[in-house]
Scaffold this motif. Structure first.
Motif, PDB file in Angstrom:
ATOM      1  N   SER A   1       0.851  -1.193   0.000  1.00 26.27           N
ATOM      2  CA  SER A   1       0.000   0.000   0.000  1.00 26.27           C
ATOM      3  C   SER A   1       0.888   1.246   0.000  1.00 26.27           C
ATOM      4  CB  SER A   1      -0.905   0.008   1.239  1.00 26.27           C
ATOM      5  OG  SER A   1      -0.158   0.358   2.395  1.00 26.27           O
ATOM      6  N   ASP A   2       0.252   2.412  -0.051  1.00 27.28           N
ATOM      7  CA  ASP A   2       1.043   3.643  -0.047  1.00 27.28           C
ATOM      8  C   ASP A   2       1.639   3.935   1.328  1.00 27.28           C
ATOM      9  OD1 ASP A   2      -1.261   4.303   1.307  1.00 27.28           O
ATOM     10  OD2 ASP A   2      -1.837   5.946  -0.007  1.00 27.28           O
ATOM     11  N   GLN A   3       1.308   3.108   2.325  1.00 32.71           N
ATOM     12  CA  GLN A   3       1.878   3.258   3.660  1.00 32.71           C
ATOM     13  C   GLN A   3       2.970   2.229   3.966  1.00 32.71           C
ATOM     14  OE1 GLN A   3       1.258   5.812   5.823  1.00 32.71           O
ATOM     15  NE2 GLN A   3       0.220   6.574   3.981  1.00 32.71           N
ATOM     16  N   THR A   4       3.231   1.333   3.016  1.00 30.78           N
ATOM     17  CA  THR A   4       4.237   0.289   3.252  1.00 30.78           C
ATOM     18  C   THR A   4       5.636   0.885   3.224  1.00 30.78           C
ATOM     19  OG1 THR A   4       2.798  -1.345   2.168  1.00 30.78           O
ATOM     20  CG2 THR A   4       5.100  -1.937   2.503  1.00 30.78           C
ATOM     21  N   GLY A   5       6.361   0.680   4.315  1.00 31.24           N
ATOM     22  CA  GLY A   5       7.712   1.224   4.415  1.00 31.24           C
ATOM     23  C   GLY A   5       8.799   0.182   4.420  1.00 31.24           C
ATOM     24  N   LEU A   6       8.442  -1.099   4.659  1.00 29.40           N
ATOM     25  CA  LEU A   6       9.444  -2.156   4.767  1.00 29.40           C
ATOM     26  C   LEU A   6       8.785  -3.497   4.521  1.00 29.40           C
ATOM     27  CD1 LEU A   6      12.339  -3.126   5.581  1.00 29.40           C
ATOM     28  CD2 LEU A   6      11.553  -3.124   7.952  1.00 29.40           C
ATOM     29  N   ILE A   7       9.525  -4.399   3.876  1.00 25.81           N
ATOM     30  CA  ILE A   7       9.083  -5.780   3.652  1.00 25.81           C
ATOM     31  C   ILE A   7      10.129  -6.703   4.268  1.00 25.81           C
ATOM     32  CG2 ILE A   7       8.502  -7.531   1.931  1.00 25.81           C
ATOM     33  CD1 ILE A   7       7.984  -5.125  -0.016  1.00 25.81           C
ATOM     34  N   VAL A   8       9.680  -7.701   5.020  1.00 28.42           N
ATOM     35  CA  VAL A   8      10.575  -8.654   5.675  1.00 28.42           C
ATOM     36  C   VAL A   8      10.168 -10.068   5.280  1.00 28.42           C
ATOM     37  CG1 VAL A   8      11.495  -9.486   7.866  1.00 28.42           C
ATOM     38  CG2 VAL A   8      10.848  -7.073   7.631  1.00 28.42           C
ATOM     39  N   ILE A   9      11.058 -10.773   4.592  1.00 27.78           N
ATOM     40  CA  ILE A   9      10.753 -12.128   4.132  1.00 27.78           C
ATOM     41  C   ILE A   9      12.004 -12.999   4.260  1.00 27.78           C
ATOM     42  CG2 ILE A   9      10.053 -13.559   2.171  1.00 27.78           C
ATOM     43  CD1 ILE A   9       8.416 -11.219   1.148  1.00 27.78           C
ATOM     44  N   GLN A  10      11.847 -14.141   4.887  1.00 32.44           N
ATOM     45  CA  GLN A  10      12.942 -15.078   5.113  1.00 32.44           C
ATOM     46  C   GLN A  10      13.291 -15.823   3.822  1.00 32.44           C
ATOM     47  OE1 GLN A  10      12.021 -18.685   7.483  1.00 32.44           O
ATOM     48  NE2 GLN A  10      13.444 -17.854   8.983  1.00 32.44           N
ATOM     49  N   ALA A  11      14.568 -16.134   3.634  1.00 31.08           N
ATOM     50  CA  ALA A  11      14.988 -16.869   2.442  1.00 31.08           C
ATOM     51  C   ALA A  11      14.666 -18.353   2.556  1.00 31.08           C
ATOM     52  CB  ALA A  11      16.483 -16.673   2.199  1.00 31.08           C
ATOM     53  N   VAL A  12      15.110 -18.988   3.649  1.00 27.73           N
ATOM     54  CA  VAL A  12      14.902 -20.426   3.858  1.00 27.73           C
ATOM     55  C   VAL A  12      14.282 -20.633   5.228  1.00 27.73           C
ATOM     56  CG1 VAL A  12      15.985 -22.697   4.010  1.00 27.73           C
ATOM     57  CG2 VAL A  12      16.885 -20.995   2.401  1.00 27.73           C
ATOM     58  N   ASN A  13      13.144 -21.302   5.261  1.00 25.10           N
ATOM     59  CA  ASN A  13      12.464 -21.548   6.523  1.00 25.10           C
ATOM     60  C   ASN A  13      13.143 -22.675   7.286  1.00 25.10           C
ATOM     61  OD1 ASN A  13       9.978 -23.247   7.931  1.00 25.10           O
ATOM     62  ND2 ASN A  13       9.885 -21.047   8.250  1.00 25.10           N
ATOM     63  N   ALA A  14      13.458 -22.418   8.544  1.00 21.13           N
ATOM     64  CA  ALA A  14      14.215 -23.372   9.359  1.00 21.13           C
ATOM     65  C   ALA A  14      13.394 -24.571   9.802  1.00 21.13           C
ATOM     66  CB  ALA A  14      14.776 -22.664  10.594  1.00 21.13           C
ATOM     67  N   ILE A  15      12.086 -24.473   9.746  1.00 26.24           N
ATOM     68  CA  ILE A  15      11.231 -25.553  10.235  1.00 26.24           C
ATOM     69  C   ILE A  15      10.893 -26.542   9.128  1.00 26.24           C
ATOM     70  CG2 ILE A  15       9.105 -26.087  11.496  1.00 26.24           C
ATOM     71  CD1 ILE A  15      11.081 -24.279  12.991  1.00 26.24           C
ATOM     72  N   THR A  16      10.783 -26.036   7.891  1.00 26.15           N
ATOM     73  CA  THR A  16      10.313 -26.871   6.785  1.00 26.15           C
ATOM     74  C   THR A  16      11.283 -26.982   5.616  1.00 26.15           C
ATOM     75  OG1 THR A  16       9.227 -24.990   5.731  1.00 26.15           O
ATOM     76  CG2 THR A  16       7.927 -26.282   7.316  1.00 26.15           C
ATOM     77  N   GLY A  17      12.187 -26.018   5.468  1.00 29.55           N
ATOM     78  CA  GLY A  17      13.065 -25.984   4.303  1.00 29.55           C
ATOM     79  C   GLY A  17      12.462 -25.273   3.107  1.00 29.55           C
ATOM     80  N   ILE A  18      11.285 -24.658   3.262  1.00 27.70           N
ATOM     81  CA  ILE A  18      10.655 -23.921   2.165  1.00 27.70           C
ATOM     82  C   ILE A  18      11.504 -22.694   1.829  1.00 27.70           C
ATOM     83  CG2 ILE A  18       8.664 -22.502   1.536  1.00 27.70           C
ATOM     84  CD1 ILE A  18       6.940 -24.452   3.174  1.00 27.70           C
ATOM     85  N   VAL A  19      11.734 -22.493   0.536  1.00 29.22           N
ATOM     86  CA  VAL A  19      12.578 -21.392   0.058  1.00 29.22           C
ATOM     87  C   VAL A  19      11.714 -20.376  -0.676  1.00 29.22           C
ATOM     88  CG1 VAL A  19      14.517 -20.760  -1.436  1.00 29.22           C
ATOM     89  CG2 VAL A  19      14.580 -22.917  -0.153  1.00 29.22           C
TER      90      VAL A  19
END
Length: 366
Positions: free
Chosen positions: A135-153
């Protein structure tokens, strides 16, 4: 002992251990000191930064050494969030607990709005999902590369192709991915890493904040590490971590194929009542399983007495009684969450260890 908890931590390599000992013995001076011994220690730090910079194709001035992945995550997110007046932060539901801790802090103390991104059926934040959420208020996006619990990338490059044109910094927790899978991190606003995940020492993390992105450090009158973090640098940890990173980087393709073979062997050896989770996960170094009857922690404790080391969820979250967010995002019920175990492989594991583990697991918990 058969060790299947490489996501929690890895053993230091012999080369990293030897380097640590040599540097600790011979370069013990404070790297900020202006005398000859201090200059020698400081030179080692600069050489380490240059090696990391060359490996990852990032400028050295963006590097900050931290105490680990948690501090790197929290400092990086805090600095990037403070670099904009916008108060909305988008985050995936598959992040490490350290990410949620700092986001909750920002929400409670500075009125940030934390917005959780949905995921598709395979646990991915797709570019379309991200684009729709901005949105026009979004200032930051945080997303993990590799999930430690499942291995999803997550497809970090594709997601950054959405974030950059929108002028929104993307911060990536690369703790479980760096030197394990191919990752292009050079165009990101920031990312985190931790040496003990790739056979380096504990208490040595890495934070990158792009010099091209506006940030604001949380401390005043700090002159170490470009003003981002106070404290004496741990020179032995930094140099041995760099040695470990270089070795893991060179062996990445070979190690990735090796853990892939181990996961395939384990899945083929399981009793049909033991259910794999997220078999599509792109990083094969993690294998999640749901036991038919037994709580995962009970199985981990009992099999640990037999010499098998594995876990349930992240070691940083193991005392948290709440269901794991990553598993909940995949649709697992709290009861299934309770019966979850995580097996994570490393380069040192061998096929005969898989055979022994599968036999014991099938006999006692199928």
């Amino acid at each position: 002992m058969i060790y299947f908890d490489h996501v929690a931590t890895t053993p230091m390599s012999q080369e990293a251990l030897d380097t640590y000992r040599e540097v600790a013995e011979n370069f013990f001076a404070n790297s900020e000191s202006l005398h000859q011994a201090g200059n020698a220690a400081g030179q080692l730090v600069e050489e380490a930064k240059q090696k990391i910079s060359d490996l990852l194709a990032i400028p050295t001035e963006g590097l900050v050494f931290t105490s680990g992945g948690t501090e790197a995550n929290q400092l990086g997110i805090r600095c990037l969030a403070a670099g904009t007046a916008k108060k909305e932060i988008l985050v995936s539901p598959l992040e490490h607990s350290s990410v949620y801790q700092i986001l909750n802090y920002l929400a409670d103390t500075a009125a940030y709005q934390i917005k959780f991104l949905p995921v598709d059926q395979k646990g991915h934040v797709t570019p379309a999902i991200l684009k729709q959420a901005i949105s026009d208020q979004t200032g930051l996006i945080v997303i993990q590369a590799v999930n430690a619990i499942t291995g999803i990338v997550q497809d970090i490059h594709a997601l950054n192709e959405v974030a950059k044109p929108a002028g929104i910094p993307l911060f990536v927790d690369a703790v479980q991915g760096l030197a394990k899978i191919p990752l292009n991190l050079s165009e990101l606003a920031g990312f985190s890493a931790s040496a003990h995940k790739f056979n380096g020492p504990k208490s040595c993390g890495l934070l990158y904040l792009s010099p091209q992105v506006i940030t604001k450090a949380p401390y005043k009158y700090v002159f170490q590490q470009n003003g981002f973090l106070p404290g004496t640098l741990a020179v032995p940890e930094i140099v041995s971590a760099t040695v470990a990173l270089s070795a893991a980087w060179q062996a990445m393709d070979r190690n990735l194929k090796h853990v892939g073979r181990l996961k395939k062997q384990l899945l083929a050896s399981l009793a049909p009542t033991i259910r794999p989770v997220a078999t599509w996960a792109e990083y094969p170094g993690v294998c999640g399983l749901i036991l038919p009857h037994t709580p995962g922690q009970s199985a981990a404790t009992s099999m640990g007495q037999q010499g098998f080391c594995f876990s349930t969820v992240s070691a940083c979250s193991i005392k948290d009684p709440r269901p794991d967010k990553s598993l909940a995002a995949l649709g697992l019920t709290p009861e299934e969450n309770d019966r979850y175990i995580r097996i994570s492989f490393g380069p040192s594991n061998q096929a005969e260890e898989i055979t022994a583990f599968a036999k014991a697991l099938n006999e006692d918990y199928s």
